[in-house]
Design a protein around this motif. Structure first.
Motif, short mmCIF file in Angstrom:
data_model
loop_
_atom_site.label_atom_id
_atom_site.label_comp_id
_atom_site.label_asym_id
_atom_site.label_seq_id
_atom_site.Cartn_x
_atom_site.Cartn_y
_atom_site.Cartn_z
N ARG A 91 14.42 54.15 82.21
CA ARG A 91 15.77 53.58 82.34
C ARG A 91 16.80 54.69 82.53
N VAL A 92 16.66 55.80 81.81
CA VAL A 92 17.60 56.91 81.95
C VAL A 92 17.47 57.54 83.33
N ALA A 93 16.24 57.80 83.76
CA ALA A 93 16.02 58.45 85.05
C ALA A 93 16.51 57.58 86.21
N ALA A 94 16.26 56.28 86.13
CA ALA A 94 16.64 55.37 87.21
C ALA A 94 18.06 54.82 87.04
N ASN A 95 18.68 55.14 85.88
CA ASN A 95 20.02 54.65 85.58
C ASN A 95 20.08 53.12 85.69
N VAL A 96 19.09 52.47 85.06
CA VAL A 96 19.05 51.00 85.06
C VAL A 96 18.95 50.49 83.64
N GLU A 97 19.26 49.23 83.49
CA GLU A 97 19.14 48.57 82.19
C GLU A 97 17.91 47.67 82.22
N ASP A 98 17.38 47.38 81.04
CA ASP A 98 16.24 46.47 81.00
C ASP A 98 16.73 45.03 81.12
N GLU A 99 15.78 44.09 81.19
CA GLU A 99 16.10 42.68 81.41
C GLU A 99 16.98 42.10 80.32
N LEU A 100 16.94 42.67 79.12
CA LEU A 100 17.65 42.09 77.98
C LEU A 100 18.96 42.80 77.66
N LYS A 104 24.07 38.85 74.82
CA LYS A 104 24.64 38.68 73.48
C LYS A 104 23.58 38.11 72.55
N GLU A 105 23.81 38.24 71.27
CA GLU A 105 22.86 37.75 70.27
C GLU A 105 22.60 36.25 70.46
N PHE A 106 23.67 35.50 70.75
CA PHE A 106 23.50 34.06 70.95
C PHE A 106 22.70 33.77 72.22
N ASP A 107 22.87 34.59 73.27
CA ASP A 107 22.08 34.42 74.49
C ASP A 107 20.58 34.53 74.17
N VAL A 108 20.24 35.53 73.35
CA VAL A 108 18.84 35.74 72.98
C VAL A 108 18.34 34.58 72.12
N ALA A 109 19.21 34.05 71.25
CA ALA A 109 18.82 32.90 70.43
C ALA A 109 18.53 31.69 71.31
N ALA A 171 9.39 40.98 79.71
CA ALA A 171 10.47 41.59 78.93
C ALA A 171 10.12 41.67 77.45
N PHE A 172 9.35 40.70 76.97
CA PHE A 172 8.99 40.69 75.55
C PHE A 172 7.57 41.19 75.30
N GLY A 173 6.90 41.67 76.35
CA GLY A 173 5.56 42.23 76.19
C GLY A 173 4.51 41.20 75.79
N LEU A 174 4.64 39.98 76.33
CA LEU A 174 3.71 38.90 76.00
C LEU A 174 2.78 38.63 77.17
N GLU A 175 1.55 38.24 76.87
CA GLU A 175 0.64 37.80 77.93
C GLU A 175 0.92 36.36 78.30
#
Length: 193
Positions: A91-100, A104-109, A171-175
């Motif tokens: 993320r630092v090298a590519a200057n990008v953010e991850d999917e999450l 906001k906390e409510f978005d994730v909820a 994004a959550f590392g799930l199969e």
């Protein structure tokens, strides 16, 4: 002539060990070239008839154990993924953010509620949270490809339902959704109602 190019899938001119290594390289190349999970059927088209893609994947995982990436099962397919310990470096090298990032906390909820109750309508989400869920929130999750429209609800007016996507799993590392944390444990922790 158009159509699928012919390749030698069986590789009968190679000794068995070299044949297996070539099939491993083919599968790795296909996974490397794809940004999306590759389904088993697609992988089966580049290896010999009767070759177990599952066994190939097991061997490929073993070969990649000391690499900064791994092969992961995502939904009905396989994908090369950077190991979590290297995510921040990329993320630092590519200057990008991850999917999450930026959610906001409510978005994730809401995302968690969709994952556990899918397919679910906005009304169903309102019942869970006790308030209307803004279309903008649904739009944020959808624009990041974490959720998608599911089947229309059989209720009056046939409202849209929402389901999670393969990118959600990634994004959550799930199969699969079966890998979500146990609902009862989540409820006991107060995360799910």
């Amino acid at each position: 002539m158009t159509g699928t190019p012919l390749i030698d899938r069986e590789l009968e001119d190679l000794p068995p060990e070299l044949r297996w290594q070539e099939w491993l390289r083919r599968v790795e190349a296909v996974l490397f070239a794809s940004k999306d999970p590759v389904e088993v059927d697609a992988l089966q088209r580049v290896v010999g008839q009767g070759v177990s893609v599952e066994i190939l994947m097991s061997d490929l995982k073993a070969q990649l154990k000391d690499r900064p990436y791994d092969v992961a099962r995502i939904g009905d397919g396989w994908q090369l993924r950077t190991k979590a310990s290297y995510g921040e470096v990329i993320r630092v090298a590519a200057n990008v953010e991850d999917e999450l990032s930026g959610l906001k906390e409510f978005d994730v909820a809401v995302l968690a509620a969709i994952a556990y109750h899918q397919p679910i309508t906005r009304d169903g989400l309102r019942d869970i949270f006790g308030k209307d869920i803004a279309r903008e929130l649904i739009g944020r999750l959808s624009s990041r490809d974490l959720i998608a429209a599911g089947p229309r609800s059989p209720r009056r007016g046939a409202p849209y339902t929402y389901v999670t996507t393969d990118l959600f799993l990634t994004a959550f590392g799930l199969e699969s959704l079966a890998d979500l944390p146990d609902r009862e444990a989540m409820q006991d922790a107060g995360i799910l109602g």
